[in-house]
Design a protein around this motif. Structure first.
Motif, PDB file in Angstrom:
ATOM      1  N   GLU A 297      49.985  25.328  17.243  1.00 13.47           N
ATOM      2  CA  GLU A 297      51.135  25.453  16.296  1.00 13.47           C
ATOM      3  C   GLU A 297      50.994  24.607  15.221  1.00 13.47           C
ATOM      4  N   SER A 298      50.526  23.503  15.306  1.00 18.91           N
ATOM      5  CA  SER A 298      50.453  22.694  13.934  1.00 18.91           C
ATOM      6  C   SER A 298      49.409  23.298  12.942  1.00 18.91           C
ATOM      7  N   ARG A 299      48.308  23.967  13.605  1.00 17.15           N
ATOM      8  CA  ARG A 299      47.334  24.962  12.472  1.00 17.15           C
ATOM      9  C   ARG A 299      48.059  26.028  11.896  1.00 17.15           C
ATOM     10  N   LEU A 300      49.205  26.626  12.609  1.00 20.62           N
ATOM     11  CA  LEU A 300      49.552  27.982  11.925  1.00 20.62           C
ATOM     12  C   LEU A 300      50.286  27.668  10.884  1.00 20.62           C
ATOM     13  N   ARG A 301      50.803  26.203  10.649  1.00 17.16           N
ATOM     14  CA  ARG A 301      51.618  26.240   9.191  1.00 17.16           C
ATOM     15  C   ARG A 301      50.861  26.264   8.249  1.00 17.16           C
ATOM     16  N   ASP A 302      49.714  25.848   8.191  1.00 16.97           N
ATOM     17  CA  ASP A 302      48.629  26.160   6.976  1.00 16.97           C
ATOM     18  C   ASP A 302      47.678  27.251   7.114  1.00 16.97           C
ATOM     19  N   ALA A 303      47.627  28.138   8.201  1.00 23.73           N
ATOM     20  CA  ALA A 303      46.755  29.167   8.262  1.00 23.73           C
ATOM     21  C   ALA A 303      46.875  30.236   7.434  1.00 23.73           C
ATOM     22  N   ILE A 304      45.933  30.857   6.839  1.00 24.65           N
ATOM     23  CA  ILE A 304      46.038  32.148   6.293  1.00 24.65           C
ATOM     24  C   ILE A 304      46.080  33.355   7.284  1.00 24.65           C
ATOM     25  N   SER A 305      45.354  33.251   8.312  1.00 22.99           N
ATOM     26  CA  SER A 305      45.368  34.251   9.115  1.00 22.99           C
ATOM     27  C   SER A 305      45.885  33.531  10.439  1.00 22.99           C
ATOM     28  N   LYS A 306      47.094  33.782  10.695  1.00 22.17           N
ATOM     29  CA  LYS A 306      47.742  33.430  11.927  1.00 22.17           C
ATOM     30  C   LYS A 306      47.277  33.789  13.064  1.00 22.17           C
ATOM     31  N   LYS A 307      47.043  35.469  12.933  1.00 18.95           N
ATOM     32  CA  LYS A 307      46.684  36.129  14.111  1.00 18.95           C
ATOM     33  C   LYS A 307      45.164  35.510  14.617  1.00 18.95           C
ATOM     34  N   ILE A 308      44.453  35.134  13.794  1.00 18.55           N
ATOM     35  CA  ILE A 308      43.214  34.536  14.436  1.00 18.55           C
ATOM     36  C   ILE A 308      43.385  33.059  15.011  1.00 18.55           C
ATOM     37  N   VAL A 309      44.338  32.213  14.546  1.00 16.66           N
ATOM     38  CA  VAL A 309      44.731  30.972  15.050  1.00 16.66           C
ATOM     39  C   VAL A 309      45.208  31.197  16.509  1.00 16.66           C
ATOM     40  N   ILE A 310      46.154  32.208  16.593  1.00 19.93           N
ATOM     41  CA  ILE A 310      46.792  32.487  17.783  1.00 19.93           C
ATOM     42  C   ILE A 310      45.724  32.980  18.799  1.00 19.93           C
ATOM     43  N   GLU A 311      44.908  33.972  18.544  1.00 22.08           N
ATOM     44  CA  GLU A 311      43.752  34.493  19.478  1.00 22.08           C
ATOM     45  C   GLU A 311      42.886  33.500  19.864  1.00 22.08           C
ATOM     46  N   VAL A 312      42.593  32.722  19.173  1.00 21.19           N
ATOM     47  CA  VAL A 312      41.567  31.338  19.294  1.00 21.19           C
ATOM     48  C   VAL A 312      42.235  30.359  20.214  1.00 21.19           C
ATOM     49  N   ALA A 313      43.685  29.959  19.894  1.00 25.04           N
ATOM     50  CA  ALA A 313      44.356  29.133  21.081  1.00 25.04           C
ATOM     51  C   ALA A 313      44.394  29.877  22.106  1.00 25.04           C
ATOM     52  N   LEU A 314      44.689  30.978  22.514  1.00 20.14           N
ATOM     53  CA  LEU A 314      44.765  31.584  23.814  1.00 20.14           C
ATOM     54  C   LEU A 314      43.474  31.778  24.410  1.00 20.14           C
ATOM     55  N   LEU A 315      42.452  31.823  23.681  1.00 21.87           N
ATOM     56  CA  LEU A 315      41.014  31.737  24.575  1.00 21.87           C
ATOM     57  C   LEU A 315      41.057  30.234  24.999  1.00 21.87           C
ATOM     58  N   ASN A 316      41.076  29.324  24.131  1.00 18.91           N
ATOM     59  CA  ASN A 316      41.148  28.096  24.270  1.00 18.91           C
ATOM     60  C   ASN A 316      42.012  27.880  25.562  1.00 18.91           C
ATOM     61  N   ALA A 317      43.188  28.210  25.636  1.00 17.63           N
ATOM     62  CA  ALA A 317      43.969  27.661  26.836  1.00 17.63           C
ATOM     63  C   ALA A 317      43.508  28.143  27.983  1.00 17.63           C
ATOM     64  N   ILE A 318      42.950  29.402  27.881  1.00 18.38           N
ATOM     65  CA  ILE A 318      42.314  30.316  29.091  1.00 18.38           C
ATOM     66  C   ILE A 318      41.295  29.019  29.616  1.00 18.38           C
ATOM     67  N   GLU A 319      40.151  28.683  28.873  1.00 19.56           N
ATOM     68  CA  GLU A 319      39.301  27.818  29.030  1.00 19.56           C
ATOM     69  C   GLU A 319      39.663  26.619  29.662  1.00 19.56           C
ATOM     70  N   ALA A 320      40.835  25.996  29.077  1.00 20.80           N
ATOM     71  CA  ALA A 320      41.252  24.567  29.610  1.00 20.80           C
ATOM     72  C   ALA A 320      41.827  24.709  30.830  1.00 20.80           C
TER      73      ALA A 320
END
Length: 75
Positions: free
Chosen positions: A50-73
């Motif tokens: 959520e904090s990274r989304l504020r400054d991200a150029i590609s919000k889609k990539i941030v969300i995809e990576v976050a979801l993958l990390n959440a699955i691993e977590a």
């Protein structure tokens, strides 16, 4: 995830969260299958995203990576 975490940590005290009867039943069903540590890690991953989304150029990539990390977590 937050409601499930509060439910688990409080040993099922529904007075601490505002949920419908259906949601309460769902929490009761899910709670035994999840670890508090896993839920905490998932929330941390999503909060970081959520904090990274504020400054991200590609919000889609941030969300995809976050979801993958959440699955691993959760493991």
């Amino acid at each position: 995830f937050r409601n499930l975490l509060v439910y688990r940590v409080s040993n099922g005290d529904l007075a601490l969260i505002e949920v419908s009867e259906q949601e309460a039943a769902s929490l009761k069903e899910q709670a035994p299958r999840v670890a508090v540590e896993g839920l905490t890690r998932i929330i941390e991953v999503l909060a970081d995203a959520e904090s990274r989304l504020r400054d991200a150029i590609s919000k889609k990539i941030v969300i995809e990576v976050a979801l993958l990390n959440a699955i691993e977590a959760r493991a």
